[in-house]
Design an enzyme around this catalytic site. Structure first.
Site, PDB file in Angstrom:
ATOM      1  N   ASP A 271      -9.983  -3.770  -5.522  1.00 47.85           N
ATOM      2  CA  ASP A 271      -9.327  -2.799  -4.636  1.00 47.85           C
ATOM      3  C   ASP A 271     -10.057  -1.462  -4.714  1.00 47.85           C
ATOM      4  O   ASP A 271     -10.089  -0.842  -5.788  1.00 47.85           O
ATOM      5  CB  ASP A 271      -7.855  -2.642  -5.077  1.00 47.85           C
TER       6      ASP A 271
ATOM      7  N   SER B 110       0.839  -1.199   0.000  1.00 45.98           N
ATOM      8  CA  SER B 110       0.000   0.000   0.000  1.00 45.98           C
ATOM      9  C   SER B 110       0.881   1.259   0.000  1.00 45.98           C
ATOM     10  O   SER B 110       1.662   1.455  -0.923  1.00 45.98           O
ATOM     11  CB  SER B 110      -0.954  -0.068   1.195  1.00 45.98           C
TER      12      SER B 110
ATOM     13  N   HIS C  22      -8.005  -4.516  -1.235  1.00 44.39           N
ATOM     14  CA  HIS C  22      -6.742  -3.834  -0.937  1.00 44.39           C
ATOM     15  C   HIS C  22      -5.880  -4.635   0.047  1.00 44.39           C
ATOM     16  O   HIS C  22      -4.660  -4.504   0.043  1.00 44.39           O
ATOM     17  CB  HIS C  22      -7.033  -2.443  -0.369  1.00 44.39           C
TER      18      HIS C  22
HETATM   19  C1  MLT Z   1      -1.301   5.993  -0.189  1.00 49.18           C
HETATM   20  O1  MLT Z   1      -1.626   6.971   0.429  1.00 49.18           O
HETATM   21  O2  MLT Z   1      -0.122   5.658  -0.391  1.00 49.18           O
HETATM   22  C2  MLT Z   1      -2.413   5.164  -0.709  1.00 49.18           C
HETATM   23  O3  MLT Z   1      -3.602   5.871  -0.629  1.00 49.18           O
HETATM   24  C3  MLT Z   1      -2.469   3.878   0.017  1.00 49.18           C
HETATM   25  C4  MLT Z   1      -2.764   4.082   1.462  1.00 49.18           C
HETATM   26  O4  MLT Z   1      -1.858   4.264   2.243  1.00 49.18           O
HETATM   27  O5  MLT Z   1      -3.930   4.067   1.850  1.00 49.18           O
END
Ligand code: MLT
Length: 216
Positions: A157, A107, A188
């Site tokens: 996701d 992520s 996700h």
């Molecule tokens: C990010 O901010 O890198 C993406 O939105 C993934 C997350 O951290 O939720």
């Protein structure tokens, strides 16, 4: 293991044997330096593990760069933080005597790994990107020739649109990376399939001898 005092709070586990590249473990939003150690041990048994904690706090939750909204990034901060992380990797390589690591990011951690591949490709030997998206709208990748990237996306996701993940794969390929992009029937969150595929991919890149400095 007593960690060296470096520019990121981090955990380090030394390699147990040769032939496996070190892993740079990069957690998701709200995680910390402990989060991905079990995953690292599972997918690449014996690798040295280097696991920093993101320096940006969002409502008390550590991240690797600032965002303006979910999926909308503060790109100046992405650039600054990607350079800061690449500098940390250089420091840690020196302190612990490591070859260039393969990033394993989830992520937000996958997004900063993609930013490092874009801006400071020399910092990484390759990457496993779990639910990554394009970190910088206008940047093309640096010279990624000889580097392997496994990109695992989720078909359901809610944070990473399918076309965004496909665009990231294309950008990395344009930079010369050997990209394997798989879309799993998941959201996700991480799944067992991520673990199995990441392990198989890292196994396929393992060196029979101690030439782990080789790019994958
Ligand atoms: C990010 O901010 O890198 C993406 O939105 C993934 C997350 O951290 O939720």
């Amino acid at each position: 293991m007593v960690e060296a005092r470096l520019s990121f709070v981090h955990r380090f586990e030394p390699a147990q044997g040769a032939g496996r590249p070190p892993l740079l473990l990069l957690h998701g939003t709200g995680g910390d330096e402990n989060d991905l150690l079990p995953l690292g041990r599972m997918i690449s048994q014996g690798s040295a593990l280097l696991s920093p904690r993101g320096k940006v706090l969002e409502g008390g939750m550590p991240r690797f760069f600032r965002r303006l909204a979910e999926g909308v990034f503060d790109e100046a901060d992405v650039r600054r933080r990607a350079n800061e992380l690449a500098d940390f990797v250089a420091e840690a390589r020196e302190a612990y005597g490591l070859a260039a690591p393969v990033a394993v990011g989830f992520s937000n951690g996958a997004n900063i790994a993609a930013a490092v591949l874009t801006l400071r490709p020399e910092a990484l030997a390759g990457a496993v990107l779990l639910r990554a998206m394009v970190p910088l709208a206008d940047a093309s990748a640096g010279d990624l020739r000889g580097k392997g990237v496994l990109l695992l996306s989720g078909a359901a996701d809610p944070i990473v649109p399918a076309d965004n993940a496909a665009r990231l794969a294309a950008i990395l390929k344009d930079g010369g990376a050997d990209v394997e992009h798989k879309v799993l029937p998941v959201g996700h969150g991480l799944s067992q399939a991520d673990v199995t595929l990441a392990k198989a991919w890292l196994d396929s890149k393992a060196q029979p001898d101690n030439s782990s400095a080789k790019e994958i």
